[in-house]
Design a protein around this motif. Structure first.
Motif, short mmCIF file in Angstrom:
data_model
loop_
_atom_site.label_atom_id
_atom_site.label_comp_id
_atom_site.label_asym_id
_atom_site.label_seq_id
_atom_site.Cartn_x
_atom_site.Cartn_y
_atom_site.Cartn_z
N GLY A 92 0.79 -1.23 -0.14
CA GLY A 92 -0.01 -0.26 -0.20
C GLY A 92 0.79 1.38 0.29
O GLY A 92 2.10 1.81 0.57
N GLU A 94 0.19 3.95 2.00
CA GLU A 94 0.46 4.63 2.79
C GLU A 94 1.73 4.18 3.47
O GLU A 94 2.15 4.35 4.52
N SER A 95 2.09 2.98 3.06
CA SER A 95 3.26 1.72 4.51
C SER A 95 4.86 2.30 3.43
O SER A 95 5.85 2.81 3.73
#
Length: 119
Positions: A92, A94-95
């Motif tokens: 993802g 977001e990571s």
């Protein structure tokens, strides 16, 4: 451990402490010093002397004359599974920040990959 390749800082210090006499270390970077001015790349020098360890620095550009052979052999070894890759996959978008910061903290094992979508 008679031959070791490492990045420097604490990792190099631990490697040197555990090396055999006449061991060799190839050094092509000291990321701990690039990212933190308070760290040092040098290992315990007494171990270097008493164990007669050789430390040799190099730049990737020094070896461009053998790159084609290296690439050919590496591909051959990967295909025949004589050489296996280790990948540390985060998932993802977001990571991305934590994955990037983790590289500098030694949190990954092998090649760090952030998978943002399934193919």
């Amino acid at each position: 451990m008679s031959t070791s390749t490492t990045l420097g800082g604490r990792m190099l210090e631990v490697a040197v402490a555990n090396m055999n006499s006449f061991g060799r270390v190839a050094v092509c970077g000291v990321i701990s010093e690039y990212t933190n001015a308070t760290t040092r790349a040098a290992p315990e020098m007494l171990d270097i002397i008493y164990k007669r360890i050789t430390i040799k620095g190099f730049l990737a550009a020094d070896l461009m004359n053998v790159y084609a052979d290296f690439l050919s052999k590496t591909v051959e070894y990967l295909k025949s599974e004589k050489l296996k890759t280790i990948e540390d996959v985060s998932r993802g978008v977001e990571s991305i920040p934590s994955a990037f910061i983790g590289l500098f903290n030694g949190e990954n094992m092998g090649k760090k990959i952030v998978k943002v979508a399934d193919e």
